[in-house]
Design a protein around this motif. Structure first.
Motif, PDB file in Angstrom:
ATOM      1  N   THR A 121      49.023  34.817  28.938  1.00 29.25           N
ATOM      2  CA  THR A 121      49.088  34.436  30.348  1.00 29.25           C
ATOM      3  C   THR A 121      48.846  35.651  31.232  1.00 29.25           C
ATOM      4  N   GLN A 122      47.841  35.554  32.081  1.00 33.63           N
ATOM      5  CA  GLN A 122      47.491  36.617  33.022  1.00 33.63           C
ATOM      6  C   GLN A 122      47.889  36.168  34.423  1.00 33.63           C
ATOM      7  N   ALA A 123      48.553  37.038  35.166  1.00 36.16           N
ATOM      8  CA  ALA A 123      48.973  36.697  36.528  1.00 36.16           C
ATOM      9  C   ALA A 123      47.750  36.507  37.417  1.00 36.16           C
ATOM     10  N   PRO A 124      47.817  35.592  38.392  1.00 38.29           N
ATOM     11  CA  PRO A 124      46.706  35.447  39.343  1.00 38.29           C
ATOM     12  C   PRO A 124      46.395  36.791  40.003  1.00 38.29           C
ATOM     13  N   GLY A 125      45.099  37.099  40.072  1.00 37.47           N
ATOM     14  CA  GLY A 125      44.686  38.349  40.693  1.00 37.47           C
ATOM     15  C   GLY A 125      44.835  39.573  39.817  1.00 37.47           C
ATOM     16  N   SER A 126      45.187  39.397  38.536  1.00 41.85           N
ATOM     17  CA  SER A 126      45.435  40.549  37.664  1.00 41.85           C
ATOM     18  C   SER A 126      44.145  41.059  37.034  1.00 41.85           C
ATOM     19  N   ARG A 127      44.248  42.241  36.433  1.00 42.77           N
ATOM     20  CA  ARG A 127      43.102  42.878  35.773  1.00 42.77           C
ATOM     21  C   ARG A 127      43.527  43.326  34.376  1.00 42.77           C
ATOM     22  N   TRP A 128      42.684  43.071  33.388  1.00 43.32           N
ATOM     23  CA  TRP A 128      43.002  43.435  32.015  1.00 43.32           C
ATOM     24  C   TRP A 128      41.708  43.674  31.243  1.00 43.32           C
ATOM     25  N   THR A 129      41.843  44.178  30.043  1.00 43.70           N
ATOM     26  CA  THR A 129      40.677  44.523  29.243  1.00 43.70           C
ATOM     27  C   THR A 129      40.680  43.759  27.934  1.00 43.70           C
ATOM     28  N   VAL A 130      39.540  43.179  27.610  1.00 39.37           N
ATOM     29  CA  VAL A 130      39.261  42.631  26.288  1.00 39.37           C
ATOM     30  C   VAL A 130      37.955  43.293  25.874  1.00 39.37           C
ATOM     31  N   ALA A 131      38.073  44.426  25.219  1.00 41.02           N
ATOM     32  CA  ALA A 131      36.918  45.290  24.972  1.00 41.02           C
ATOM     33  C   ALA A 131      35.760  44.513  24.348  1.00 41.02           C
ATOM     34  N   PRO A 132      34.528  44.753  24.844  1.00 36.97           N
ATOM     35  CA  PRO A 132      34.123  45.741  25.852  1.00 36.97           C
ATOM     36  C   PRO A 132      34.137  45.209  27.292  1.00 36.97           C
ATOM     37  N   PHE A 133      34.862  44.125  27.534  1.00 34.58           N
ATOM     38  CA  PHE A 133      34.871  43.499  28.860  1.00 34.58           C
ATOM     39  C   PHE A 133      36.104  43.943  29.648  1.00 34.58           C
ATOM     40  N   ASP A 134      35.891  44.391  30.876  1.00 31.12           N
ATOM     41  CA  ASP A 134      36.965  44.708  31.819  1.00 31.12           C
ATOM     42  C   ASP A 134      37.045  43.523  32.777  1.00 31.12           C
ATOM     43  N   LEU A 135      38.142  42.763  32.713  1.00 27.18           N
ATOM     44  CA  LEU A 135      38.226  41.470  33.384  1.00 27.18           C
ATOM     45  C   LEU A 135      39.216  41.502  34.546  1.00 27.18           C
ATOM     46  N   GLU A 136      38.890  40.745  35.591  1.00 25.06           N
ATOM     47  CA  GLU A 136      39.786  40.635  36.738  1.00 25.06           C
ATOM     48  C   GLU A 136      39.722  39.225  37.303  1.00 25.06           C
ATOM     49  N   PHE A 137      40.895  38.629  37.507  1.00 22.62           N
ATOM     50  CA  PHE A 137      40.981  37.351  38.198  1.00 22.62           C
ATOM     51  C   PHE A 137      40.964  37.598  39.706  1.00 22.62           C
ATOM     52  N   LEU A 138      40.209  36.791  40.428  1.00 22.27           N
ATOM     53  CA  LEU A 138      40.204  36.803  41.894  1.00 22.27           C
ATOM     54  C   LEU A 138      40.655  35.428  42.369  1.00 22.27           C
ATOM     55  N   ARG A 139      41.686  35.380  43.202  1.00 22.28           N
ATOM     56  CA  ARG A 139      42.245  34.100  43.648  1.00 22.28           C
ATOM     57  C   ARG A 139      41.234  33.329  44.501  1.00 22.28           C
ATOM     58  N   VAL A 140      41.098  32.043  44.180  1.00 17.85           N
ATOM     59  CA  VAL A 140      40.249  31.168  44.994  1.00 17.85           C
ATOM     60  C   VAL A 140      40.996  29.869  45.270  1.00 17.85           C
ATOM     61  N   ALA A 141      40.697  29.264  46.400  1.00 23.77           N
ATOM     62  CA  ALA A 141      41.217  27.931  46.693  1.00 23.77           C
ATOM     63  C   ALA A 141      40.348  26.898  45.977  1.00 23.77           C
ATOM     64  N   HIS A 142      41.002  25.871  45.488  1.00 23.67           N
ATOM     65  CA  HIS A 142      40.301  24.765  44.816  1.00 23.67           C
ATOM     66  C   HIS A 142      41.290  23.601  44.792  1.00 23.67           C
ATOM     67  N   SER A 143      40.884  22.475  44.255  1.00 19.56           N
ATOM     68  CA  SER A 143      41.748  21.294  44.248  1.00 19.56           C
ATOM     69  C   SER A 143      42.664  21.276  43.031  1.00 19.56           C
TER      70      SER A 143
END
Length: 545
Positions: free
Chosen positions: A117-139
């Motif tokens: 579980t990744q917090a909304p807006g968090s950033r983490w790494t799954v090598a070789p990918f550097d990943l970040e969630f960006l909050r968006v509105a949706h239904s």
């Protein structure tokens, strides 16, 4: 190929639903979303479909994870079906994780799957990918866009999103985060095309809340509202409207109850008392009840479908009652939805839809919102996804007008984004699998082809007994449900034709069971064809005594 960055859609590009995407960086693979779709009129033999994961399964040793952007079925619904073949860690926000745990629990997989579980807006790494969630509105609560940083550049995978200043549950889209990403530099934006043909703005969830309250306050009799189960803001709006009108609120449908449990687990709906059960709703006076129902897309086993067909064990609707469809029609579901609406109208129920009342807003960006996001992100390249061809082409034209170089691709295209100019460098095999109980069947395979043939041409079962020499004993029996009813004499005539055809066969053919069975099948098919001009599936039960 190693040493590149590529985007590989395996579902959801050129179609609505079945979202299943893969990113390749230096040979390693990251999957994003894993959704289902519906059969619709194009595939009446199928209720639910999932993408064929064969290409990715063959490279499972390089699959570093699966990221789920949000909890809608077209992005999460295939996980329980396909994970046993993928067997990778799943990264998701808290609400998605809560929904997913219930789905995996029902499938008996919960103890096997690693959900991170990744917090909304968090950033983490799954090598070789550097990943970040960006909050968006949706239904749906906690929808996230996904920034994928690699040594070749950054890709923004928007997921489903909109710009809603007041989404009611959760914060608005984090425009500041998108602006920061744009300043950092974005190589490509892989984006939602659903409403690329729609001018203006998609509208606000707050406006729907106001309208539902005003509408429900004026209604008499029982009120049912159909909406997507995971649209927690809409569920809350209906419940608040019911309370303001002096009514009690009940949930009808398993997916709604699961979504409610996940929402409360994540801290949502805390100001609402527990909803009534379906059993309790039956004891509430008509003028004091609001029901929130599954079935907004015409699903045949949904609560609303049972109510419309008057087969629900606890409630019925009729003259003086109202059903509000607080949702849009997903392409392919129109016939099923209209059938339910027609059944309700025939029973005297007033049907309200978004075509004539402000009871729904889309969760996807219209053109003004797309323009705003392109202005913030400023991607070098645009890759339209999540739409049919007309949506993606219009999205591409809009992106080009805003300074991005657009690439319209389809499922299975391997689009190398870097190094060099983007290009489709190879093709991955793609397809669809039908969910058939606990099985996954190829949509173009023999089983479903036979089922589709039976659906349109029927099936005939012929049973006959023969002696050792192949002579027919007694009278053959013909069963043809769906082709003949109990008053027809054609089955007896076909049985007589079959007996004559068997008697006319050369003696050597009568001694071989396989040959005899195929001759009987041919005779029955011809006999039915002469009478009905159909070519049914024919099964022959041969007993040699």
């Amino acid at each position: 190929m190693t040493g590149d960055l590529a985007f590989i859609p395996l579902g959801g590009t050129g179609e609505i639903g079945l979202n299943f995407n893969v990113y390749r960086c230096d040979g390693q693979l990251l999957a994003v979303d894993c959704g289902l779709g519906f059969g619709g009129p194009e595939h009446p033999e199928v209720e639910v479909m999932v993408p064929d994961p064969s290409w990715l399964v063959a490279r499972r040793d390089r699959l570093v994870g699966l990221v789920i952007t949000h909890a809608h079925e077209d992005h999460i619904g295939a996980v329980a079906h396909l994970w046993p073949q993928l067997r990778c860690p799943i990264h998701a926000g808290p609400f998605v994780s809560a929904v997913l745990r219930r789905k995996l629990g029902e499938a008996g997989l919960l103890g096997q799957v690693e959900i991170i579980t990744q917090a909304p807006g968090s950033r983490w790494t799954v090598a070789p990918f550097d990943l970040e969630f960006l909050r968006v509105a949706h239904s749906v609560p906690e929808a996230q866009a996904l920034a994928i940083r690699t040594r070749h550049g950054t890709v923004l995978h928007t997921g489903d999103w909109k710009l809603d200043p007041n989404p009611l549950i959760g914060p608005p889209t984090d425009e500041a985060a998108f602006a920061r990403l744009g300043e950092e530099g974005v190589l490509a934006m892989v984006g939602d095309s659903t409403n690329a043909l729609v001018e203006g703005h998609s509208g606000s969830e707050a406006e729907v809340r106001r309208n539902l309250a005003a509408i429900i306050r004026k209604l008499k009799g029982r009120v049912a509202v159909a909406c997507f189960a995971t649209n927690v803001a809409r569920v809350e709006s209906v419940a608040l409207a019911a309370r303001a009108a002096g009514r009690e609120c009940a949930l009808f449908g398993r997916s709604l109850r699961n979504a409610e449990a996940a929402a409360r687990e994540c801290g949502y709906l805390r100001d609402l008392p527990p909803f009534l059960t379906e059993e309790q709703a039956g004891d509430v006076p008509d003028s004091k009840l609001v029901m929130i129902c599954t079935g907004s897309q015409g699903e045949p086993r949904s609560a609303l479908a049972k109510i419309a067909g008057d087969t629900h064990p606890h409630v019925s609707l009729g003259e003086g009652d109202t059903v509000i469809f607080s949702s849009r029609m997903i392409p392919g579901n129109e016939r099923a939805i209209l059938r339910i609406q027609d059944e309700l109208a025939r029973a005297g129920v007033e049907v309200m839809t978004a075509d004539d009342h402000m009871v729904h807003v889309s969760g996807h960006p219209a053109r003004d919102e797309l323009k705003r996001l392109y202005g913030l992100v400023k991607p070098k390249y645009a890759v339209p996804v999540h739409g049919e061809w007309r949506h993606m082409n219009e999205h591409a034209n809009l992106a080009e007008s805003l300074g991005a170089e657009a690439y319209v691709i389809e499922d299975g295209d391997v689009l190398r984004l870097a190094p060099g100019t983007p290009d489709v460098v190879e093709a991955a095999p793609v397809g669809r699998l039908a969910v058939d109980g606990h099985r996954l069947l190829p949509l173009d395979g023999e089983l479903l082809a036979a089922r589709k043939k039976m659906l349109f041409n029927g099936v005939v079962v012929a049973s006959l007994a023969v002696d050792g020499a192949g002579r027919v004993l007694g009278k053959p029996q013909i069963s043809a449900p769906g082709l003949f009813d109990g008053t027809d004499d054609e089955p007896a005539q076909i049985a007589a034709d079959l007996a004559r055809a068997m008697g006319d066969l050369p003696a050597p053919m009568k001694r071989e069971d396989g040959t005899l069975r195929e001759a009987a099948r041919s005779a029955v098919r011809k006999a039915v064809g002469r009478r009905l001009r159909k070519r049914p599936s024919v099964e022959v039960h041969l007993l040699r005594v």
